[in-house]
Design a protein around this motif. Structure first.
Motif, short mmCIF file in Angstrom:
data_model
loop_
_atom_site.label_atom_id
_atom_site.label_comp_id
_atom_site.label_asym_id
_atom_site.label_seq_id
_atom_site.Cartn_x
_atom_site.Cartn_y
_atom_site.Cartn_z
N GLY A 133 0.79 -1.23 0.00
CA GLY A 133 0.00 0.00 0.00
C GLY A 133 0.82 1.27 0.00
O GLY A 133 0.28 2.36 -0.20
N ARG A 134 2.11 1.15 0.27
CA ARG A 134 2.96 2.35 0.31
C ARG A 134 4.11 2.30 -0.67
O ARG A 134 4.54 3.34 -1.18
CB ARG A 134 3.52 2.55 1.72
N PHE A 135 4.64 1.10 -0.93
CA PHE A 135 5.80 0.96 -1.81
C PHE A 135 5.39 0.20 -3.06
O PHE A 135 4.64 -0.78 -2.99
CB PHE A 135 6.92 0.18 -1.11
N THR A 136 5.92 0.62 -4.20
CA THR A 136 5.63 -0.04 -5.46
C THR A 136 6.94 -0.30 -6.20
O THR A 136 7.72 0.64 -6.43
CB THR A 136 4.72 0.82 -6.34
N VAL A 137 7.14 -1.54 -6.58
CA VAL A 137 8.32 -1.88 -7.36
C VAL A 137 7.91 -2.02 -8.83
O VAL A 137 6.84 -2.52 -9.15
CB VAL A 137 8.97 -3.19 -6.83
N SER A 138 8.75 -1.52 -9.71
CA SER A 138 8.48 -1.58 -11.14
C SER A 138 9.80 -1.67 -11.88
O SER A 138 10.88 -1.49 -11.29
CB SER A 138 7.67 -0.37 -11.60
N ARG A 139 9.72 -1.95 -13.15
CA ARG A 139 10.94 -2.02 -13.92
C ARG A 139 10.70 -1.51 -15.33
O ARG A 139 9.60 -1.62 -15.86
CB ARG A 139 11.50 -3.43 -13.95
N ASP A 140 11.74 -0.99 -15.89
CA ASP A 140 11.76 -0.52 -17.26
C ASP A 140 12.90 -1.27 -17.95
O ASP A 140 14.04 -0.84 -17.89
CB ASP A 140 12.00 0.98 -17.29
N ASN A 141 12.58 -2.37 -18.53
CA ASN A 141 13.63 -3.21 -19.11
C ASN A 141 14.39 -2.51 -20.22
O ASN A 141 15.58 -2.73 -20.41
CB ASN A 141 13.05 -4.53 -19.62
N ALA A 142 13.72 -1.67 -20.93
CA ALA A 142 14.40 -0.98 -22.01
C ALA A 142 15.50 -0.07 -21.48
O ALA A 142 16.50 0.18 -22.15
CB ALA A 142 13.39 -0.20 -22.83
N ALA A 143 15.27 0.45 -20.27
CA ALA A 143 16.24 1.36 -19.68
C ALA A 143 17.14 0.67 -18.68
O ALA A 143 17.93 1.32 -18.03
CB ALA A 143 15.54 2.55 -19.05
N THR A 144 16.97 -0.63 -18.55
CA THR A 144 17.74 -1.43 -17.57
C THR A 144 17.69 -0.82 -16.18
O THR A 144 18.73 -0.64 -15.53
CB THR A 144 19.20 -1.65 -18.02
N THR A 145 16.49 -0.47 -15.75
CA THR A 145 16.32 0.12 -14.43
C THR A 145 15.15 -0.52 -13.70
O THR A 145 14.11 -0.78 -14.31
CB THR A 145 16.07 1.63 -14.53
N VAL A 146 15.34 -0.76 -12.41
CA VAL A 146 14.24 -1.18 -11.53
C VAL A 146 14.02 -0.08 -10.52
O VAL A 146 14.99 0.48 -9.98
CB VAL A 146 14.58 -2.52 -10.84
N LEU A 201 11.88 1.62 -7.07
CA LEU A 201 11.09 1.41 -5.86
C LEU A 201 10.50 2.76 -5.49
O LEU A 201 11.20 3.67 -5.06
CB LEU A 201 11.95 0.89 -4.71
N GLN A 202 9.21 2.89 -5.72
CA GLN A 202 8.50 4.11 -5.39
C GLN A 202 7.97 3.98 -3.96
O GLN A 202 7.23 3.04 -3.67
CB GLN A 202 7.36 4.36 -6.36
N MET A 203 8.33 4.91 -3.12
CA MET A 203 7.95 4.86 -1.72
C MET A 203 7.16 6.10 -1.36
O MET A 203 7.55 7.22 -1.69
CB MET A 203 9.19 4.77 -0.83
N SER A 204 6.03 5.90 -0.71
CA SER A 204 5.21 7.03 -0.29
C SER A 204 4.80 6.84 1.17
O SER A 204 5.00 5.76 1.75
CB SER A 204 3.98 7.16 -1.19
N SER A 205 4.22 7.88 1.73
CA SER A 205 3.79 7.85 3.14
C SER A 205 4.92 7.34 4.03
O SER A 205 4.72 6.48 4.90
CB SER A 205 2.54 6.98 3.31
N LEU A 206 6.10 7.86 3.80
CA LEU A 206 7.27 7.37 4.51
C LEU A 206 7.21 7.69 6.00
O LEU A 206 6.68 8.73 6.41
CB LEU A 206 8.53 7.95 3.89
#
Length: 118
Positions: free
Chosen positions: A64-77, A79-84
């Protein structure tokens, strides 16, 4: 080797996005996990994502607060963190992991420091 970036000082309730990039290999082929370690505590898993872009583990504190995602084209993963919260402070690492266990399966990098404080 994986390189983490994007950490910093943020106020409680704020947001940060961490990035994980690869040097010397193709990140897109790997399942990747984010882990964190607070002073005096053991390193713990935050969230993991498979090579197809599906998150397959999220620790209770991350849901509910952190979201992991990836952009394979950019070779980046990411971690979006909110409500820290202050207890989210620590060094955050990304590492190749196995699936479905999200157990570390590679070398640790330097990590990126996240400090949540007013």
């Amino acid at each position: 080797q994986l390189v983490e970036s994007g950490g910093g000082l943020v106020q409680p309730g704020g947001s940060l996005t961490l990035s994980c990039t690869a040097s010397g290999f193709t990140l897109a082929r790997y399942h990747i996990g984010w882990f964190r370690q607070a002073p005096g505590k053991q390193r713990e898993a935050v969230s993991c994502i498979n090579d197809s872009g599906w998150a397959f583990l999220a620790n209770d504190f991350a849901r509910g607060r952190f979201t992991v995602s990836r952009d394979n084209a950019a070779t980046t993963v990411y971690l979006q963190m909110s409500s820290l919260r202050a207890e989210d402070s620590g060094v955050y690492y990304c590492v190749p992991v196995d699936n479905p266990g999200c157990r570390p399966a590679g070398s640790w990098g330097q990590g990126t420091q996240v400090t949540v404080s007013s």
